[in-house]
Motif scaffolding. Structure first.
Motif, mmCIF file in Angstrom:
data_model
loop_
_atom_site.group_PDB
_atom_site.id
_atom_site.type_symbol
_atom_site.label_atom_id
_atom_site.label_comp_id
_atom_site.label_asym_id
_atom_site.label_seq_id
_atom_site.Cartn_x
_atom_site.Cartn_y
_atom_site.Cartn_z
ATOM 1 N N GLY A 601 9.671 -6.641 -16.508
ATOM 2 C CA GLY A 601 9.680 -6.238 -17.922
ATOM 3 C C GLY A 601 8.580 -6.919 -18.718
ATOM 4 N N ASP A 602 8.968 -7.475 -19.861
ATOM 5 C CA ASP A 602 8.005 -8.137 -20.749
ATOM 6 C C ASP A 602 7.827 -9.615 -20.434
ATOM 7 O OD1 ASP A 602 7.636 -5.768 -22.164
ATOM 8 O OD2 ASP A 602 9.327 -6.198 -23.509
ATOM 9 N N THR A 603 8.489 -10.097 -19.415
ATOM 10 C CA THR A 603 8.427 -11.529 -19.087
ATOM 11 C C THR A 603 7.898 -11.701 -17.664
ATOM 12 O OG1 THR A 603 10.738 -11.476 -18.368
ATOM 13 C CG2 THR A 603 10.302 -12.108 -20.659
ATOM 14 N N THR A 604 6.727 -11.161 -17.429
ATOM 15 C CA THR A 604 6.161 -11.133 -16.083
ATOM 16 C C THR A 604 5.473 -12.442 -15.739
ATOM 17 O OG1 THR A 604 5.833 -8.745 -16.216
ATOM 18 C CG2 THR A 604 4.556 -9.934 -14.565
ATOM 19 N N SER A 605 5.810 -12.976 -14.570
ATOM 20 C CA SER A 605 5.119 -14.128 -13.998
ATOM 21 C C SER A 605 4.452 -13.675 -12.704
ATOM 22 C CB SER A 605 6.102 -15.261 -13.694
ATOM 23 O OG SER A 605 6.775 -15.690 -14.858
ATOM 24 N N TYR A 606 3.268 -14.227 -12.425
ATOM 25 C CA TYR A 606 2.585 -13.796 -11.209
ATOM 26 C C TYR A 606 1.632 -14.877 -10.698
ATOM 27 C CZ TYR A 606 -1.172 -12.550 -14.511
ATOM 28 O OH TYR A 606 -2.123 -12.568 -15.496
ATOM 29 N N LEU A 607 1.337 -14.751 -9.414
ATOM 30 C CA LEU A 607 0.354 -15.570 -8.724
ATOM 31 C C LEU A 607 -0.893 -14.718 -8.545
ATOM 32 C CD1 LEU A 607 -0.281 -18.166 -6.937
ATOM 33 C CD2 LEU A 607 0.698 -16.872 -5.031
ATOM 34 N N ASN A 608 -2.049 -15.187 -9.028
ATOM 35 C CA ASN A 608 -3.277 -14.397 -8.964
ATOM 36 C C ASN A 608 -4.125 -14.879 -7.794
ATOM 37 O OD1 ASN A 608 -4.785 -12.264 -9.901
ATOM 38 N ND2 ASN A 608 -5.927 -13.468 -11.402
ATOM 39 N N LEU A 609 -4.271 -14.012 -6.784
ATOM 40 C CA LEU A 609 -4.852 -14.424 -5.517
ATOM 41 C C LEU A 609 -6.203 -13.768 -5.239
ATOM 42 C CD1 LEU A 609 -1.666 -14.229 -3.253
ATOM 43 C CD2 LEU A 609 -2.794 -16.299 -4.104
ATOM 44 N N PRO A 610 -7.198 -14.531 -4.774
ATOM 45 C CA PRO A 610 -8.489 -13.970 -4.358
ATOM 46 C C PRO A 610 -8.393 -13.480 -2.914
ATOM 47 C CG PRO A 610 -8.575 -16.353 -4.214
ATOM 48 C CD PRO A 610 -7.197 -16.013 -4.718
ATOM 49 N N LEU A 611 -7.711 -12.369 -2.712
ATOM 50 C CA LEU A 611 -7.413 -11.868 -1.371
ATOM 51 C C LEU A 611 -8.551 -11.019 -0.822
ATOM 52 C CD1 LEU A 611 -3.682 -10.721 -1.265
ATOM 53 C CD2 LEU A 611 -4.748 -12.570 0.022
ATOM 54 N N LEU A 612 -9.016 -11.389 0.364
ATOM 55 C CA LEU A 612 -10.008 -10.614 1.095
ATOM 56 C C LEU A 612 -9.492 -10.403 2.519
ATOM 57 C CD1 LEU A 612 -13.266 -12.458 -0.067
ATOM 58 C CD2 LEU A 612 -12.415 -10.259 -0.891
ATOM 59 N N PRO A 613 -10.114 -9.511 3.284
ATOM 60 C CA PRO A 613 -9.659 -9.305 4.656
ATOM 61 C C PRO A 613 -9.808 -10.569 5.507
ATOM 62 C CG PRO A 613 -11.058 -7.491 3.950
ATOM 63 C CD PRO A 613 -11.166 -8.545 2.902
ATOM 64 N N LEU A 614 -9.023 -10.654 6.543
ATOM 65 C CA LEU A 614 -9.099 -11.774 7.475
ATOM 66 C C LEU A 614 -10.481 -11.833 8.124
ATOM 67 C CD1 LEU A 614 -7.444 -14.043 8.903
ATOM 68 C CD2 LEU A 614 -6.943 -12.371 10.694
ATOM 69 N N ASP A 615 -11.024 -13.053 8.227
ATOM 70 C CA ASP A 615 -12.322 -13.287 8.879
ATOM 71 C C ASP A 615 -13.437 -12.465 8.248
ATOM 72 O OD1 ASP A 615 -11.038 -15.011 10.622
ATOM 73 O OD2 ASP A 615 -10.831 -13.523 12.210
ATOM 74 N N VAL A 616 -13.393 -12.287 6.946
ATOM 75 C CA VAL A 616 -14.377 -11.450 6.263
ATOM 76 C C VAL A 616 -15.764 -12.087 6.264
ATOM 77 C CG1 VAL A 616 -13.916 -12.414 3.968
ATOM 78 C CG2 VAL A 616 -14.771 -10.079 4.177
ATOM 79 N N PHE A 617 -15.826 -13.424 6.282
ATOM 80 C CA PHE A 617 -17.122 -14.094 6.234
ATOM 81 C C PHE A 617 -17.640 -14.348 7.648
ATOM 82 C CE2 PHE A 617 -14.994 -15.640 2.277
ATOM 83 C CZ PHE A 617 -15.831 -14.992 1.377
ATOM 84 N N PRO A 618 -18.941 -14.161 7.871
ATOM 85 C CA PRO A 618 -19.501 -14.452 9.193
ATOM 86 C C PRO A 618 -19.463 -15.953 9.481
ATOM 87 C CG PRO A 618 -21.251 -13.934 7.637
ATOM 88 C CD PRO A 618 -19.958 -13.643 6.934
ATOM 89 N N PRO A 619 -19.437 -16.327 10.751
ATOM 90 C CA PRO A 619 -19.340 -17.745 11.098
ATOM 91 C C PRO A 619 -20.634 -18.491 10.820
ATOM 92 C CG PRO A 619 -19.617 -16.423 13.068
ATOM 93 C CD PRO A 619 -19.427 -15.456 11.938
ATOM 94 N N ALA A 620 -20.504 -19.783 10.632
ATOM 95 C CA ALA A 620 -21.647 -20.666 10.419
ATOM 96 C C ALA A 620 -21.407 -21.947 11.209
ATOM 97 C CB ALA A 620 -21.837 -20.960 8.934
#
Length: 629
Positions: A601-620
Motif C-alpha cells: 500500500g502506501d507504506t512500502t519498504s524495499y531493498l534496492n539492489l544493483p542486480l546483474l546476471p551471474l558472471d557478467v564481468f570478464p575475469p581479470a
C-alpha cells in the motif's frame, strides 16, 4: 550477459570515438561471446616485484623542527650495500609516513613487528629512503595531539619540503605511504598540494572519502570506536627503552617537553569523548567534522596531478568510503563533481586506481606491498612496469562463488545504474512486487530483536554490483528511531554469509537524521536512492513524529557479490548493537520505542539492489600476482 556488455561498450563509444576504438570494442564483444578474455583484462600482465637490492640502515630520533618551533621526531631508513652493510651514498626517492600511533608503539623490545617499520624497510630494500614521523603530540613528538587536525597536514607539508630539498640522500622526488590514519593523512595533505609539488604519488590503504559516519558516528550515532580512540594519547612510551639505547640516545630536554605535552592531549580526548557522549556539537557533521572529510581534497589532488592508489575491500573499515574516494578522484580528473557517480562513457584515468580485495582489511600491510612497489617504481622512478598500460583502474574481486577478480568496463563505479527493488512483505517475504495489502511487523528498540525478509532463491544466480540501499517505512511511538540493516547471502543448506567487520554494521540510521541531501546522493536510473547522503547536521536533525509512517533511507556497504544459483538474499533489521553507543539525549528519545515496519500500500519498504546476471564481468588477474594496469 553479452547483450548487457555490448550495450555498456556502446555507451563508452559515445564518448570515446574512433575507428580503431570501435574495432576493439567489437573484438572485445566477440571474444566474450567465445568465452575468452579481451587483451588487457589481466591488469598489467605478469608483473613480478624485483628482488630486494639493498639492506636497511635505520636512524632513530631524527628531529624535524616545525615553523612554530615544535619539534617532531621520526626515523629514517637508508639503503645499504648488501655485502658490506655500508650506507649507499647515492640519491633516492623518499617515501613519507606520518603516524599518530608512535613508530615504536610502546613495544619496547619488539620494534620490528610494526606496520610502519616493516613497510618502510620493504621499500627501502628496493631503493627508497623511508621517512617515518610521529605526528604532533604523538609518540616522540612534542605538541598537543588533535585527531585529524589540519595542523597535522601543515606539519606534513613542512616535512615534505624538508625531505625534498634538505634531507641527505634525497633526490627531491617524494611519495606518501601508509594505511588507515596514515592513509587518511595522505588524502588530507593531498588537498593542500599544488601543481609542481615534489610529491609525485601516494598510496593510501584503508582510507575513505568520508570520516564522520564511516567509523566514529555511523548513522549519526556514536560508536565504541570513537570512545576507544581516546587511548591514542598513550600508545607510545616516551621514549621506549630500546630507542633510548640507540646511538645518540634520547634528548632529556625533548623527553621532558613531550611528557609535559601529554597532559593537554589527555584533556583534549576527555573533552571530545565527553562531548559525543552528551550529544554536544562533536556529535554532528557540522564544521569540525565536515572540514575533515577527505573527499574535500579530491579536486586539489587531481589538479596537482598526484597519482593515487587506494586499497580496501568488503571487510575493510573503509569499504564504502574508499570506493567513493576512487569515484571522486576519477570525477575530479574529468572536471566533474567529486560527489557524483562516475560517467560510464568515460574511461577511467589510470593515475587513480583502487584494489578492492576480499582478504584485505585494515592492518594487513603485507598484502599491498608488492603492487604498491610497482606503483612507486612507475611514478617515482619512471619504470615502465605495466602501470597505466591498460584502462584497468578498478581492480575488484567478487565475494562469493569462485571469488573471481573481474574487469569492470571503463573502471566505472558504480558499475550499473539499473537497480531492482525487492519489496518487504508478509511472513518475511522479499519480493519483486509490492504487497497489495498494507501490513507491518513490530520491532522494539531492544537488544536481540529483529525482523527478517528473504527472497526466493535465484535459480540462475546473480551479481550484485555497486552501492545498496534500504528504504524503510516505519512508524514509531517515540521521538526517535534507530534502525540497523544487514544484507546476507543464504545458501540452500541455510548457511548465512555476509561481509562486515566485527565492530561495524552494514547500514545504520538515526531517525532524527533521516534528511537526505539529493545533491550528494546517488540515484538509479528510476530515481530511487542507491547511496543516500545524510547531512547529519544539528540544523537538519528533526524529531520523529509519533504515530505516523516516516521514510528512512539506509545506505549499506557496497557489493560485488556473486550470488550462486539456488542462493537467496536476506535483509535483517535490528535496533541495537553492542558497538553502537547512543548519546544520553539519543537514549532518552529511543528508550521504550516500538516500530512498525510497513509494507504494501502506501507504506512500502524495499531493498534496492544493483542486480546483474551471474558472471557478467570478464575475469581479470589478482594484482598481487599480475600487478596493476
Amino acid at each position: 550477459m553479452i547483450a548487457w556488455y555490448v550495450d555498456y561498450q556502446r555507451s563508452r563509444e559515445a564518448v570515446v570515438r574512433g575507428p580503431r576504438r570501435a574495432a576493439l570494442l567489437v573484438l572485445g564483444a566477440l571474444l566474450l561471446a567465445a568465452g575468452l578474455t579481451p587483451a588487457g583484462a589481466t591488469g598489467g600482465g605478469a608483473y613480478r616485484p624485483p628482488a630486494p637490492g639493498y639492506g636497511v640502515q635505520e636512524v632513530v630520533n631524527f628531529p624535524f623542527t616545525m615553523s612554530d618551533g615544535t619539534q617532531l621526531v621520526g626515523s629514517l631508513y637508508y639503503p645499504t650495500d648488501l655485502k658490506t652493510g655500508a650506507r649507499v651514498r647515492q640519491r633516492f626517492p623518499v617515501l613519507v609516513d606520518m603516524t599518530p600511533y608512535g613508530m615504536w608503539d610502546g613495544n619496547s623490545r619488539q620494534p620490528r613487528d610494526l606496520a610502519d617499520d616493516q613497510t618502510l624497510r620493504y621499500f627501502t630494500s628496493h631503493g627508497y629512503v623511508g621517512v617515518e614521523v610521529d605526528a604532533r603530540g604523538a609518540g616522540r613528538s612534542a605538541g598537543t595531539f588533535a585527531a585529524f587536525d589540519q595542523q597535522q597536514s601543515r606539519d606534513e607539508l613542512e616535512v615534505i619540503d624538508y625531505v625534498a630539498h634538505r634531507l641527505d640522500g634525497s633526490n627531491g622526488i617524494v611519495g606518501l605511504t601508509g594505511m588507515s590514519y596514515r592513509g587518511l593523512n595522505q588524502l588530507f595533505v593531498g588537498g593542500l598540494l599544488k601543481p609542481g609539488s615534489p610529491v609525485k604519488a601516494m598510496a593510501p590503504a584503508s582510507a575513505s572519502a568520508f570520516l564522520y559516519d564511516e567509523l566514529p558516528f555511523p548513522g549519526g550515532i556514536p560508536a565504541a570506536f570513537w570512545h576507544a580512540y581516546a587511548g591514542i594519547g598513550g600508545v607510545s612510551a616516551v621514549p621506549p627503552v630500546d630507542q633510548a639505547a640507540e646511538p645518540g640516545g634520547a634528548d632529556p630536554a625533548h623527553t621532558a617537553q613531550v611528557a609535559g605535552d601529554r597532559g593537554p592531549t589527555g584533556l583534549y580526548f576527555a573533552g571530545v569523548v565527553g562531548d559525543a557522549a552528551t550529544g554536544g556539537p562533536m556529535s554532528y557533521r557540522d564544521q569540525w567534522w565536515s572540514s575533515r572529510e577527505p573527499i574535500n581534497g579530491a579536486e586539489a589532488i587531481a589538479r596537482a596531478g598526484i597519482p593515487v592508489l587506494l586499497t580496501s575491500g568488503p571487510t575493510d573499515f573503509f569499504a564504502r568510503g574508499s570506493l567513493r574516494m576512487y569515484a571522486a578522484l576519477q570525477n575530479a580528473a574529468q572536471h566533474r563533481s567529486p560527489w557524483a557517480p562516475m560517467d560510464p562513457r568515460i574511461p577511467a584515468d589510470p593515475r587513480f586506481q583502487i584494489v578492492y580485495a576480499n582478504v584485505y582489511s585494515d592492518g594487513n600491510f603485507a598484502y599491498w606491498q608488492s603492487y604498491e612497489l610497482q606503483w612507486y617504481d612507475h611514478w617515482l622512478k619512471g619504470v615502465a612496469n605495466g602501470v597505466g598500460a591498460s584502462n584497468s583502474a578498478l581492480h575488484m574481486q567478487e565475494f562469493g562463488g569462485k571469488n573471481r577478480w573481474v574487469d569492470v568496463p571503463n573502471g566505472t563505479f558504480p558499475m550499473t545504474s539499473t537497480y531492482t527493488p525487492y519489496y518487504f512483505g508478509a511472513s518475511g517475504a522479499l519480493a519483486m512486487r509490492p504487497a497489495r495489502a498494507s501490513g507491518s511487523d513490530a520491532l522494539p528498540w531492544a537488544e536481540g530483536t529483529n525482523v527478517t525478509y528473504t527472497t526466493t532463491p535465484f535459480a540462475k544466480g546473480a551479481t550484485l554490483a555497486g552501492p545498496v540501499s534500504v528504504h524503510v517505512a516505519a512508524r514509531s511511538n517515540r521521538a526517535d528511531v534507530m534502525l540497523i540493516a544487514t544484507l546476507s547471502d543464504v545458501a540452500p543448506d541455510g548457511t548465512v554469509t555476509t561481509a562486515v567487520p566485527g565492530f561495524e554494521v552494514d547500514g545504520i540510521l538515526l531517525g532524527s537524521q533521516r534528511k537526505v541531501d539529493p545533491s550528494r546522493s546517488w540515484h538509479d536510473s528510476s530515481g530511487r536512492l542507491t547511496a543516500p547522503y545524510h547531512p547529519f547536521s544539528i540544523n537538519t536533525s528533526k524529531a520523529v513524529p509519533t504515530g505516523t509512517f516516516q521514510s528512512y533511507d539506509i545506505e549499506l556497504r557496497p557489493r560485488l557479490w556473486s550470488v550462486q544459483p539456488g542462493h537467496s538474499l536476506r535483509v535483517v533489521l535490528t535496533t541495537q548493537y553492542r558497538e553502537i553507543t547512543p548519546s544520553a539525549p539519543q537514549v532518552a528519545s529511543l528508550a521504550g520505542g516500538v516500530y512498525d515496519i510497513g509494507y504494501g500500500g502506501d507504506t512500502t519498504s524495499y531493498l534496492n539492489l544493483p542486480l546483474l546476471p551471474l558472471d557478467v564481468f570478464p575475469p581479470a588477474g589478482d594484482p598481487t600476482k599480475v600487478g596493476l594496469g
